[in-house]
Design an enzyme around this catalytic site. Structure first.
Site, mmCIF file in Angstrom:
data_model
loop_
_atom_site.group_PDB
_atom_site.id
_atom_site.type_symbol
_atom_site.label_atom_id
_atom_site.label_comp_id
_atom_site.label_asym_id
_atom_site.label_seq_id
_atom_site.Cartn_x
_atom_site.Cartn_y
_atom_site.Cartn_z
ATOM 1 N N THR A 46 0.831 -1.282 -0.046
ATOM 2 C CA THR A 46 0.499 0.214 -0.356
ATOM 3 C C THR A 46 0.906 1.712 0.244
ATOM 4 O O THR A 46 0.400 2.696 -0.757
ATOM 5 C CB THR A 46 -1.015 -0.365 1.268
ATOM 6 O OG1 THR A 46 -1.815 -1.467 0.905
ATOM 7 C CG2 THR A 46 -1.830 0.945 1.123
ATOM 8 N N TYR A 134 5.237 -12.281 5.200
ATOM 9 C CA TYR A 134 4.023 -12.091 3.647
ATOM 10 C C TYR A 134 3.928 -13.097 3.159
ATOM 11 O O TYR A 134 4.815 -13.315 2.048
ATOM 12 C CB TYR A 134 4.852 -11.073 3.526
ATOM 13 C CG TYR A 134 3.435 -9.906 2.782
ATOM 14 C CD1 TYR A 134 2.132 -10.882 3.120
ATOM 15 C CD2 TYR A 134 3.625 -8.342 1.794
ATOM 16 C CE1 TYR A 134 1.073 -9.787 1.868
ATOM 17 C CE2 TYR A 134 2.559 -7.825 0.918
ATOM 18 C CZ TYR A 134 1.836 -8.588 0.941
ATOM 19 O OH TYR A 134 0.924 -7.978 0.824
ATOM 20 N N LYS A 162 1.957 -12.471 7.125
ATOM 21 C CA LYS A 162 0.532 -12.109 7.148
ATOM 22 C C LYS A 162 0.344 -12.747 5.685
ATOM 23 O O LYS A 162 0.655 -13.474 4.489
ATOM 24 C CB LYS A 162 1.406 -10.376 6.310
ATOM 25 C CG LYS A 162 0.137 -10.253 5.699
ATOM 26 C CD LYS A 162 0.177 -8.246 5.217
ATOM 27 C CE LYS A 162 -0.837 -7.771 4.604
ATOM 28 N NZ LYS A 162 -0.312 -6.616 3.962
#
Length: 302
Positions: A46, A134, A162
């Protein structure tokens, strides 16, 4: 380190000339802390890390650590197509006192699980900090599967993952086979399911502009254990999740949400382009309805 609560992958506000507005960046961090998020992620997807230089990424980390000043932890993303760059970033994480690092699979090269594991362990050694893995195969092209996890968990620094695959079977696998690996929701439209299975953290881009509402879902499910309330809040959030996860313009939507909230988000760096007028109006309607619905749910509980 325990990863619990709402962790916001902070946007990077770019001016029209694509330079970073560091004042606006600090304002975003201040907003998030004041709103009650439990941690921030610097250099996540992001944040558009993939179009930022090494110096820019490290400067954003340095500012975030100083701005947070120990009030909330700072997780630093080390993702890069070049594994050597990930190691350099991991060293910077240690130098500038990040609390943890986010370690992803190098995209495009399609490494095997053993090769992914060796990369993770090399980045881990460079930082010697708590690690959140991740797993995002849609972007990276490969999965951190069981063989990879079994290998990297030899390091005590590997604390969390994540999980952004979108595959609910992965959630079941992680919670049942790897109970000591803290699973964090990385797929926004599955947050309720993650919390129902015992996850205690959510890395959610929408909290850049709807921090209170994301915290409300976490509080209902994890703190209060009220999944009836949680289902109602999640139901109110689902139109937003559809825009973010299925709309095809994830970062652009997050940045427009920040703009609607009254803070400077700026443009996206190329190749991404902003939302058109119809997309902006759709997002504005979704956000307005969501905020009103969740406020009503919260008021009922008082």
């Amino acid at each position: 380190m325990r990863f619990e609560g709402i962790y916001t992958p902070v946007i990077t506000p770019f001016r029209e000339d694509f330079s970073i507005d560091f004042d606006a960046y600090m304002a975003s961090i201040d907003y998030l802390i004041e709103a009650g998020v439990h941690g921030v992620v610097v250099g996540g997807t992001t944040g558009e890390y993939y179009v930022e230089s090494h110096d820019e990424r490290v400067r954003l980390l340095e500012i975030a650590v100083a701005r947070c000043a120990g009030r909330v932890p700072v997780i630093f993303g080390t993702g890069s197509i070049d594994p050597n760059e990930s190691i350099r970033l991991a060293r910077a994480a240690a130098e500038y006192k990040a609390d943890a690092i986010l370690v992803a699979t190098p995209p495009y090269s399609l490494p095997t699980e053993h090769e992914v594991a060796q990369h993770v362990l090399a980045v881990d050694r460079a930082a010697n900090l708590p690690v959140m893995l991740y797993n995002y195969p849609a972007r990276m092209g490969t999965v951190m599967g069981e063989a990879c996890l079994d290998e990297v968990l030899a390091s005590p620094n590997i604390r969390s993952i994540k999980e952004s695959s979108g595959d609910i079977n992965r959630l079941h696998l992680l919670m049942q086979k790897y109970p000591d690996l803290q699973t964090s929701c990385g797929m926004d439209d599955q947050a309720l399911e993650f919390f129902a299975w015992g996850a205690r953290s959510w890395v959610c881009a929408g909290s850049n502009f709807l921090a209170e509402e994301h915290i409300a879902l976490y509080d209902a499910c994890v703190v209060e254990g009220d999944f009836d309330k949680g289902r109602r809040i999640m139901g109110a959030m689902m139109p937003l999740m559809s825009v973010l996860e299925q709309g095809g313009k994830f970062i652009q939507s997050v940045k427009h949400g920040v703009t609607l909230a009254g803070r400077f988000a700026g443009v996206t760096r190329k190749p991404l382009l902003g939302l058109d007028e119809a997309e902006q109006q759709q997002l504005e309607t979704v956000i307005r309805t969501l905020k009103a619905s969740i406020a009503a749910i919260q008021k009922e509980g008082k």
